[in-house]
Motif scaffolding. Structure first.
Motif, mmCIF file in Angstrom:
data_model
loop_
_atom_site.group_PDB
_atom_site.id
_atom_site.type_symbol
_atom_site.label_atom_id
_atom_site.label_comp_id
_atom_site.label_asym_id
_atom_site.label_seq_id
_atom_site.Cartn_x
_atom_site.Cartn_y
_atom_site.Cartn_z
ATOM 1 N N ASP A 22 -12.912 -44.423 -26.332
ATOM 2 C CA ASP A 22 -12.893 -45.865 -27.047
ATOM 3 C C ASP A 22 -11.688 -46.518 -27.299
ATOM 4 O OD1 ASP A 22 -14.464 -47.879 -27.778
ATOM 5 O OD2 ASP A 22 -14.538 -47.465 -29.838
ATOM 6 N N GLY A 23 -10.776 -46.339 -26.215
ATOM 7 C CA GLY A 23 -9.490 -47.206 -26.200
ATOM 8 C C GLY A 23 -8.719 -46.933 -27.574
ATOM 9 N N GLY A 24 -8.803 -45.317 -28.038
ATOM 10 C CA GLY A 24 -8.258 -44.608 -28.932
ATOM 11 C C GLY A 24 -8.731 -44.837 -30.182
ATOM 12 N N ARG A 25 -9.711 -45.394 -30.588
ATOM 13 C CA ARG A 25 -10.272 -45.963 -31.568
ATOM 14 C C ARG A 25 -11.477 -44.458 -31.888
ATOM 15 N NH1 ARG A 25 -10.511 -50.934 -29.046
ATOM 16 N NH2 ARG A 25 -12.561 -50.391 -28.197
ATOM 17 N N SER A 218 -10.483 -36.832 -12.837
ATOM 18 C CA SER A 218 -10.111 -37.654 -11.649
ATOM 19 C C SER A 218 -8.703 -37.209 -11.314
ATOM 20 C CB SER A 218 -10.057 -39.086 -12.218
ATOM 21 O OG SER A 218 -9.053 -39.606 -13.065
ATOM 22 N N PRO A 219 -8.515 -37.575 -10.104
ATOM 23 C CA PRO A 219 -6.897 -37.480 -9.585
ATOM 24 C C PRO A 219 -5.626 -38.043 -10.396
ATOM 25 C CG PRO A 219 -8.401 -37.528 -7.753
ATOM 26 C CD PRO A 219 -9.092 -38.176 -8.897
ATOM 27 N N GLU A 220 -6.246 -39.221 -11.060
ATOM 28 C CA GLU A 220 -5.432 -39.917 -11.794
ATOM 29 C C GLU A 220 -5.066 -39.408 -13.307
ATOM 30 O OE1 GLU A 220 -8.249 -41.256 -10.566
ATOM 31 O OE2 GLU A 220 -7.074 -42.252 -8.926
ATOM 32 N N THR A 221 -5.757 -38.074 -13.362
ATOM 33 C CA THR A 221 -5.467 -37.680 -14.806
ATOM 34 C C THR A 221 -4.009 -36.953 -14.979
ATOM 35 O OG1 THR A 221 -7.858 -36.752 -14.707
ATOM 36 C CG2 THR A 221 -6.334 -35.618 -16.170
ATOM 37 N N PRO A 236 -7.993 -41.618 -17.094
ATOM 38 C CA PRO A 236 -7.983 -43.135 -17.023
ATOM 39 C C PRO A 236 -9.309 -43.566 -16.522
ATOM 40 C CG PRO A 236 -5.981 -42.721 -16.080
ATOM 41 C CD PRO A 236 -6.697 -41.257 -16.227
ATOM 42 N N GLN A 237 -10.074 -42.708 -15.821
ATOM 43 C CA GLN A 237 -11.396 -43.203 -15.379
ATOM 44 C C GLN A 237 -12.482 -43.081 -16.240
ATOM 45 O OE1 GLN A 237 -12.802 -41.339 -11.672
ATOM 46 N NE2 GLN A 237 -11.384 -42.295 -10.209
ATOM 47 N N VAL A 238 -12.433 -42.209 -17.159
ATOM 48 C CA VAL A 238 -13.264 -42.146 -18.368
ATOM 49 C C VAL A 238 -12.573 -42.669 -19.444
ATOM 50 C CG1 VAL A 238 -14.591 -40.124 -17.482
ATOM 51 C CG2 VAL A 238 -12.775 -39.848 -18.883
ATOM 52 N N ASP A 239 -11.516 -43.145 -19.532
ATOM 53 C CA ASP A 239 -10.615 -43.770 -20.642
ATOM 54 C C ASP A 239 -10.675 -43.226 -21.949
ATOM 55 O OD1 ASP A 239 -9.051 -46.005 -21.737
ATOM 56 O OD2 ASP A 239 -10.913 -47.244 -22.674
ATOM 57 N N LEU A 266 -15.851 -34.089 -20.355
ATOM 58 C CA LEU A 266 -16.191 -34.948 -19.385
ATOM 59 C C LEU A 266 -17.749 -35.252 -19.385
ATOM 60 C CD1 LEU A 266 -13.529 -33.956 -16.857
ATOM 61 C CD2 LEU A 266 -13.473 -36.236 -18.116
ATOM 62 N N GLY A 267 -18.403 -34.191 -19.137
ATOM 63 C CA GLY A 267 -19.921 -34.290 -19.149
ATOM 64 C C GLY A 267 -20.542 -35.206 -20.279
ATOM 65 N N GLU A 268 -20.077 -34.830 -21.316
ATOM 66 C CA GLU A 268 -20.574 -35.614 -22.716
ATOM 67 C C GLU A 268 -20.241 -37.052 -22.736
ATOM 68 O OE1 GLU A 268 -20.680 -34.727 -27.630
ATOM 69 O OE2 GLU A 268 -20.123 -33.095 -26.117
#
Length: 273
Positions: A22-25, A218-221, A236-239, A266-268
């Protein structure tokens, strides 16, 4: 986050973890969030970030010469300076091979110290720990592997990575994308990787296999793991980000469990939408 309860079954005496979303929140914890652990090579993320703050402040430049001849700050951060793993022996020309180098981070720390006139442990504290409220974090040893911190500290750092405030979006983007693309190299604990992609202090997951993150990352991890039994990744794909700290050295026990917990997290997260 119920998924984190699985860590209680791991063959370790103590473990603490955090998932930040949640954007760090949003932050979920497992174990004692204030317990302090040695970070080993997760230290490199914190020291790299301090160097990036120095870039933002104009104290140093990414393409400023540093390290062996032909090397720059960028080379040192991206493990492309040619320096050996544990000492300052030059094993390759800069930009030719990805040689994972703790010695390179020691050289980088000395460079930042010389350019700023501030002892590097103090600079890391002033640039990263204090503004992020990382109350128990400290660099007590070498810049490549000598920090200690709690899960609460690293959760605060992960929140910064999700929504950077200490560095610009452009610097953050540079730090978390591949530098010197295509370089092959050895990923400690996992063997030769072609390519062995790295950003500015951050390991980039890309298509690496085997790997310490999950198959669903994701590859961007990007992130890092430490030989003290620690890791931090940001996807970044799941923020979201995941931090796990243990008191058992990395080894065969961790190789199935780390990807498993990452995939469960990630699944949760994805199930929540």
């Amino acid at each position: 986050m119920q998924t984190l309860d699985r860590i209680g079954q791991w063959p370790v005496d103590n473990a603490s973890a955090a998932v930040v979303d949640d954007g760090g929140r949003g932050v979920a914890h497992f174990g004692d969030p204030q317990r302090v652990y040695p970070l080993a090579s997760v230290t490199k993320l914190l020291c790299a970030y301090a160097a990036l703050v120095a870039v933002e402040e104009g104290a140093i430049e990414l393409d400023q010469p540093a390290g062996p001849p032909g090397s720059t700050v960028r080379h040192l951060l991206a493990h492309a300076s040619g320096l050996a793993f544990g000492d300052r022996v030059v094993q390759a020309e800069p930009g030719v091979k990805r040689i994972y180098s703790s010695a390179g981070f020691e050289v980088l720390a000395e460079f930042v110290e010389a350019e700023t006139g501030i002892a590097f442990p103090d600079y890391v504290a002033e640039a990263v720990f204090t503004p992020l409220g990382m109350a128990d974090a400290a660099l007590v040893g070498p810049a490549g592997h000598g920090a200690q911190a709690s899960a609460a500290d690293l959760a605060a750092f992960a929140a910064e990575l999700l929504r950077p405030k200490l560095i610009s979006p452009q610097t953050h983007a540079d730090a978390t994308r591949v530098q010197f693309p295509g370089l092959a190299g050895l990923l400690p604990g996992y063997g030769s990787q072609r390519p062995n992609d790295w950003g500015l202090g951050f390991e980039i997951r890309d298509g690496k296999n085997p790997h310490w993150t999950g198959a669903g990352n994701s590859p961007e991890t990007y992130g890092h793991f430490g030989q003290s039994g620690t890791f931090l990744w940001v996807d970044p794909q799941v923020d979201a980000a995941c931090v796990v700290l243990t008191d058992r050295a990395f080894g065969d026990w961790a190789k199935p469990l780390w990807p498993e917990i990452s995939d469960a997290v990630l699944g949760e997260l994805r199930a929540r939408g």
